[in-house]
Write a protein that holds these residues in place. Structure first.
Motif, PDB file in Angstrom:
ATOM      1  N   HIS A  78       0.889  -1.146   0.118  1.00  0.00           N
ATOM      2  CA  HIS A  78      -0.030  -0.120   0.125  1.00  0.00           C
ATOM      3  C   HIS A  78       0.971   1.339   0.008  1.00  0.00           C
ATOM      4  CE1 HIS A  78      -3.632  -2.592   0.706  1.00  0.00           C
ATOM      5  NE2 HIS A  78      -2.868  -3.335   1.695  1.00  0.00           N
ATOM      6  N   PRO A  79       1.635   1.537  -1.112  1.00  0.00           N
ATOM      7  CA  PRO A  79       2.541   2.683  -1.130  1.00  0.00           C
ATOM      8  C   PRO A  79       1.522   3.895  -1.118  1.00  0.00           C
ATOM      9  CG  PRO A  79       2.317   1.828  -3.221  1.00  0.00           C
ATOM     10  CD  PRO A  79       1.711   0.898  -2.250  1.00  0.00           C
ATOM     11  N   VAL A  80       2.289   5.139  -0.632  1.00  0.00           N
ATOM     12  CA  VAL A  80       1.467   6.343  -0.528  1.00  0.00           C
ATOM     13  C   VAL A  80       1.312   6.829  -1.775  1.00  0.00           C
ATOM     14  CG1 VAL A  80       1.675   8.649   0.464  1.00  0.00           C
ATOM     15  CG2 VAL A  80       2.700   6.946   1.656  1.00  0.00           C
ATOM     16  N   ILE A  81       1.887   6.702  -2.782  1.00  0.00           N
ATOM     17  CA  ILE A  81       1.651   7.048  -4.186  1.00  0.00           C
ATOM     18  C   ILE A  81       1.937   5.785  -4.985  1.00  0.00           C
ATOM     19  CG2 ILE A  81       2.231   8.783  -5.958  1.00  0.00           C
ATOM     20  CD1 ILE A  81       1.098  10.008  -3.798  1.00  0.00           C
ATOM     21  N   SER A  82       1.033   5.562  -6.024  1.00  0.00           N
ATOM     22  CA  SER A  82       1.035   4.452  -6.944  1.00  0.00           C
ATOM     23  C   SER A  82       0.526   4.927  -8.079  1.00  0.00           C
ATOM     24  CB  SER A  82       0.330   3.258  -6.465  1.00  0.00           C
ATOM     25  OG  SER A  82       0.175   2.202  -7.386  1.00  0.00           O
ATOM     26  N   GLU A  83       1.194   4.766  -9.250  1.00  0.00           N
ATOM     27  CA  GLU A  83       0.560   5.113 -10.673  1.00  0.00           C
ATOM     28  C   GLU A  83      -0.617   3.995 -11.056  1.00  0.00           C
ATOM     29  OE1 GLU A  83       3.799   5.350 -13.180  1.00  0.00           O
ATOM     30  OE2 GLU A  83       4.671   7.135 -12.439  1.00  0.00           O
ATOM     31  N   GLU A  84      -0.478   2.897 -10.604  1.00  0.00           N
ATOM     32  CA  GLU A  84      -1.259   1.857 -10.894  1.00  0.00           C
ATOM     33  C   GLU A  84      -2.481   2.024 -10.277  1.00  0.00           C
ATOM     34  OE1 GLU A  84      -1.097  -0.133 -13.186  1.00  0.00           O
ATOM     35  OE2 GLU A  84       0.864  -0.754 -13.607  1.00  0.00           O
ATOM     36  N   ARG A  85      -2.795   2.820  -9.164  1.00  0.00           N
ATOM     37  CA  ARG A  85      -3.982   3.024  -8.484  1.00  0.00           C
ATOM     38  C   ARG A  85      -4.592   4.376  -9.101  1.00  0.00           C
ATOM     39  NH1 ARG A  85      -1.457   2.720  -2.969  1.00  0.00           N
ATOM     40  NH2 ARG A  85      -1.878   5.032  -3.276  1.00  0.00           N
ATOM     41  N   ASP A  86      -5.338   4.010 -10.237  1.00  0.00           N
ATOM     42  CA  ASP A  86      -5.770   5.078 -11.037  1.00  0.00           C
ATOM     43  C   ASP A  86      -7.248   4.728 -11.701  1.00  0.00           C
ATOM     44  OD1 ASP A  86      -6.016   7.276 -12.670  1.00  0.00           O
ATOM     45  OD2 ASP A  86      -5.190   6.547 -14.503  1.00  0.00           O
ATOM     46  N   GLY A  87      -8.270   5.466 -10.999  1.00  0.00           N
ATOM     47  CA  GLY A  87      -9.468   5.278 -11.288  1.00  0.00           C
ATOM     48  C   GLY A  87     -10.129   6.119 -12.475  1.00  0.00           C
ATOM     49  N   ILE A 141      -0.241   6.196   7.419  1.00  0.00           N
ATOM     50  CA  ILE A 141       1.241   6.093   7.185  1.00  0.00           C
ATOM     51  C   ILE A 141       1.513   7.660   6.997  1.00  0.00           C
ATOM     52  CG2 ILE A 141       0.987   5.623   4.659  1.00  0.00           C
ATOM     53  CD1 ILE A 141       3.792   3.960   4.866  1.00  0.00           C
ATOM     54  N   GLU A 142       2.733   7.658   7.404  1.00  0.00           N
ATOM     55  CA  GLU A 142       3.299   8.968   7.081  1.00  0.00           C
ATOM     56  C   GLU A 142       4.771   8.677   6.685  1.00  0.00           C
ATOM     57  OE1 GLU A 142       4.691  13.479   8.564  1.00  0.00           O
ATOM     58  OE2 GLU A 142       3.490  12.175   9.923  1.00  0.00           O
ATOM     59  N   ASP A 143       5.253   8.707   5.316  1.00  0.00           N
ATOM     60  CA  ASP A 143       6.577   8.183   4.836  1.00  0.00           C
ATOM     61  C   ASP A 143       7.613   9.302   5.275  1.00  0.00           C
ATOM     62  OD1 ASP A 143       6.333  10.236   3.031  1.00  0.00           O
ATOM     63  OD2 ASP A 143       5.772   8.862   1.168  1.00  0.00           O
ATOM     64  N   MET A 144       8.728   8.803   4.828  1.00  0.00           N
ATOM     65  CA  MET A 144      10.109   9.677   4.938  1.00  0.00           C
ATOM     66  C   MET A 144       9.941  11.005   4.259  1.00  0.00           C
ATOM     67  SD  MET A 144      11.984   7.641   6.674  1.00  0.00           S
ATOM     68  CE  MET A 144      13.696   8.247   6.527  1.00  0.00           C
ATOM     69  N   GLN A 145       9.137  11.183   3.375  1.00  0.00           N
ATOM     70  CA  GLN A 145       9.028  12.441   2.786  1.00  0.00           C
ATOM     71  C   GLN A 145       7.918  13.268   3.323  1.00  0.00           C
ATOM     72  OE1 GLN A 145       9.020   9.685   0.647  1.00  0.00           O
ATOM     73  NE2 GLN A 145      11.369   9.881   0.542  1.00  0.00           N
ATOM     74  N   GLY A 146       7.431  12.918   4.383  1.00  0.00           N
ATOM     75  CA  GLY A 146       6.253  13.443   4.905  1.00  0.00           C
ATOM     76  C   GLY A 146       4.952  13.398   4.424  1.00  0.00           C
ATOM     77  N   HIS A 175       7.229   5.699  10.226  1.00  0.00           N
ATOM     78  CA  HIS A 175       7.296   5.839   8.734  1.00  0.00           C
ATOM     79  C   HIS A 175       6.855   4.245   8.236  1.00  0.00           C
ATOM     80  CE1 HIS A 175       9.244   9.211   9.216  1.00  0.00           C
ATOM     81  NE2 HIS A 175      10.403   8.990   9.765  1.00  0.00           N
ATOM     82  N   GLY A 176       6.045   3.531   8.810  1.00  0.00           N
ATOM     83  CA  GLY A 176       5.410   2.495   8.259  1.00  0.00           C
ATOM     84  C   GLY A 176       3.585   2.834   8.770  1.00  0.00           C
ATOM     85  N   TYR A 177       2.852   1.648   8.138  1.00  0.00           N
ATOM     86  CA  TYR A 177       1.701   1.844   9.069  1.00  0.00           C
ATOM     87  C   TYR A 177       1.389   1.629  10.297  1.00  0.00           C
ATOM     88  CZ  TYR A 177      -0.400   2.398   3.999  1.00  0.00           C
ATOM     89  OH  TYR A 177      -0.822   2.813   2.963  1.00  0.00           O
TER      90      TYR A 177
END
Length: 738
Positions: A165-174, A350-355, A446-448
């Motif tokens: 479940h990445p914060v940003i994913s190009e494949e999660r496109d509806g 989640i809050e990743d390393m980039q905030g 920085h994980g879920y």
């Protein structure tokens, strides 16, 4: 050692008691879609898909799996490929004929789309028998009567995601753009339980379809000692073997069908069995009866802990006020007089390393009771899932020590994902005195992580809540009285009925506007427009006046030919066409923009596959196609502008085509309009000749445009076919869809 003291009672808390020879959960949609693709490729006899939605556009594979697969990835292409590869296979698609509430979320012309994309051995039916306010919520796929997928996942938009479940994913496109992380759970099973599912899907099909489905396959191997089915998906080995199970349904009262609330009774009975840990993950938690049962069991069993994972934020006003407002009360009932270390209602974020932050949307419907029971199904903990929607839950019973270990493993695996931990770290947490407290503390940065829900930030609880009554009802919204004094629930309006209502409404609104304009706006007539334009002739306001008349006339669907003739008659054969084409282009651009906004809002879906095909032709033909439409009197000027905006053609192409298609006829109209004015003022052979010549020129332009359009299309079709063939032959390893 085999245990047999389960709580399954067919006819009360379940439909049937059965057994799964093999079974394994499929966590998150990337895994389910990949497994489904593998099973469909291997299918040989029959495929039944029953769902809340079955979207023809969904890609089942992504990345390397998609690149390396010999079979198509898109579900409609895959089923077409399978049906053509094996003409003897029978494929049945049963989708809910959704209500107005989901008008904008799904394919509008689903049945027509599937029928157009697939051969005759693929049948599609829309289920319109669900009571008003309810939905067809079962999610089942039966393959060759030897394999079944069931749980919380549809083949639908905004579902696909991976386990990380990445914060940003190009494949999660509806359809509406990128969507956030989404979690769901399905399961795949074989053995005797498949026969029960096979009976269920055929019963569902026979209720609504004109045709009878193929009989259950006699050669299907569903015995207790049966080997792994040939269609079993690659890369997903069985987790459970010879596990006892039960199927619990919710069936509303519809068409004199005996209703069933087996899911409701099963969940209440399961809660009474809990002694150490109840784990729940569910999209909605609003059913107060469930909260009361959990609270009661917590008080009866001092060592019991309850952890619930759901979503953080609501989608839209209805979900907020119906489900999140109700969750406030659910949480209060659940926690009443209970130590906070023993119970938590949470969300995963989640809050990743980039905030960057993301909140995981929970769509799964899972419950574990200690290490004894595992529920994977379609039912939410909501009013509607207990009484009004059609639901199906599979309940596995830990009838052996090995299967009990697997139930605990599934629970630990899910919570490891939600808390960002490793699977091997989970058993120690549940061995502590307060497992809930242990889960909530020392989560990895920085994980879920799990956080307790605080729904007061979104809404306030209200006892009298119209949103709840409409979105989470226990009974049909409308019942129709019968002659014998009873009442039958009204059905959700059919898709066709919705389309007819929308069409009638649009026509009525447009007709009303035009009638109002004709009655209220005195100048909306040829004489008034001529007089209005006449006043501006010879002034600096001539061009702005013409532009204003074209824009207002276009919005009110006033005939553009009348405007062009009027402008030519007043401003002459030179300035008349120049002013006219400028006004026509401005009016076209404005109405094109209105159409574009309307199309983006969902009106493009109303047209269906036939209009989509026309749209594609218009897009391919481009400028020449628009010019041909403008020259040919096939549709009103304003309507063409609106439809073009809804379509996929660009505005620059559209305006250039409009100019090329309208300016030459406007010159002809200029001659006609000016000649009419001259004849009125000074009738003579010369002015009459100008009029006749203009009319002939106008007719020749229309005839010539027809010839040119046909010639252009005949030249373009072969070249497009050659391009398609060339692209297919570039790389044999790549798939090319016809």
């Amino acid at each position: 050692m085999t245990l047999s003291n389960n709580i399954f009672q067919p006819g009360e808390n379940c439909w049937v008691e059965s057994q799964a020879r093999f079974s394994t959960p499929l966590i998150d949609c990337a895994n389910y879609y990949k497994a489904l693709h593998s099973a469909i490729v291997k299918a040989s006899h029959s495929i039944f898909i029953v769902g809340w939605d079955i979207d023809s556009r969904i890609r089942l594979l992504r990345g390397k799996d998609e690149q390396q697969s010999e079979a198509p990835s898109v579900i409609s292409d895959l089923l077409k490929w399978k049906a053509e590869q094996n003409p003897d296979i029978k494929i049945y698609l049963l989708r809910w004929d959704s209500s107005l509430a989901f008008f904008a979320q799904r394919e509008m012309w689903a049945k027509e789309v599937w029928e157009e994309k697939t051969p005759d051995n693929v049948e599609t039916v829309l289920d319109d028998t669900i009571p008003m306010g309810g939905s067809q919520h079962q999610k089942i796929v039966v393959i060759d009567d030897e394999l079944v997928f069931s749980g919380g996942m549809d083949v639908s938009t905004n579902r696909w995601d991976t386990r990380d479940h990445p914060v940003i994913s190009e494949e999660r496109d509806g359809p509406d753009g990128e969507y956030g992380p989404l979690h769901d759970v399905q399961m795949v099973s074989s053995g005797p339980v498949v026969v029960d599912f096979a009976k269920l899907v055929r019963w569902r099909w026979q209720r609504v379809a004109d045709s009878s489905p193929i009989d259950i396959r006699e050669a299907a191997q569903n015995g207790e000692d049966a080997p792994l089915p040939e269609a079993w998906p690659d890369d997903y080995p069985p987790l459970f073997e010879n596990v006892q199970c039960a199927l619990a349904r919710t069936i509303p009262f519809m068409d004199e069908v005996e209703p069933a609330q087996e899911v409701r009774h099963m969940l209440l009975d399961l809660i009474k069995e809990a002694e150490s840990v109840i784990y729940i993950e569910n999209q909605f938690t609003t059913r107060q009866e469930i909260a009361e049962a959990l609270n009661k069991q917590l008080k009866l069993k001092p060592e019991l802990s309850v952890i619930i994972v759901s979503s953080y934020e609501p989608k839209g006003k209805f979900e907020c006020e119906a489900f999140w407002a109700s969750r406030i009360e659910f949480k209060a009932i659940l926690e009443k007089d209970i130590d906070a270390n023993r119970v938590k209602l949470t969300y995963s974020s989640i809050e990743d390393m980039q905030g960057r932050k993301a909140y995981k949307r929970i769509h799964s419907k899972v419950m574990t009771i200690d290490d004894k029971y595992l529920v994977i199904g379609s039912s939410n903990l909501s009013n509607r899932s207990m009484t009004l929607d059609t639901e199906i839950d599979t309940v596995l019973y830990g009838n052996t020590p090995q299967n009990q270990e697997k139930i605990a493993q599934v629970r630990n695996d899910l919570l490891a994902e939600h808390t960002g931990r490793a699977l091997e770290d989970m058993p120690a947490l549940f061995e502590s005195k307060h497992p809930v407290e242990a889960l909530m503390h020392n989560q990895i940065a920085h994980g879920y992580v799990l956080t307790e829900v605080r729904d007061e930030v979104f809404t306030e609880h209200s006892v009298k809540n119209v949103f709840r009554a409409l979105s989470d009802p226990e009974e049909p919204l409308i019942s129709v009285p019968t002659l014998d004094g009873a009442a039958l629930p009204a059905r959700n309006p059919r898709r066709r009925s919705i389309m007819i209502m929308i069409g009638v409404t649009i026509v009525a609104v447009l007709g009303g506007l035009m009638f109002w304009a004709s009655q209220s706006i005195e100048w909306l007539s040829s004489d008034s427009i001529n007089a209005f334009l006449e006043k501006s002739r010879g002034t600096y306001f001539a061009l702005p006046t013409v532009l204003l008349v074209y824009v207002i006339g276009g919005i009110l669907f006033f005939p553009v030919t009348v405007l062009s003739l009027a402008v030519a008659a007043i401003f002459g054969p030179i300035w008349g066409p120049i002013y006219g084409i400028m006004g026509a282009l401005l009016s076209s651009a404005i109405l094109f923009g209105i159409g574009k906004v309307s199309g983006n809002a969902g009106l493009r879906k109303i047209g269906g596959p036939k209009v989509a095909a026309v749209d594609e032709k218009l897009k391919r033909s481009g400028i020449v196609g628009v010019a041909a439409i403008r020259m040919l009197p096939v549709a009103p000027f304003s309507l063409v502008n609106l439809v073009a905006g809804i379509s996929s053609i660009g505005i620059i192409q559209f305006l250039i085509g409009t100019f090329l298609g309208m300016f030459p006829p406007m010159i002809a109209k200029g001659l006609v309009g000016d000649s009419i004015a001259q004849i009125w003022q000074n009738p003579s052979v010369e002015t009459i000749s100008y009029l006749a010549g203009g009319i002939v020129l106008w007719g020749l332009m229309i005839w010539g445009s027809q010839k040119f359009a046909r010639y252009y299309q005949s030249r373009k079709a072969p070249s497009a076919e050659n391009e398609s063939q060339d692209s297919c032959s570039k790389d044999e390893g790549e798939k090319c869809a016809a």
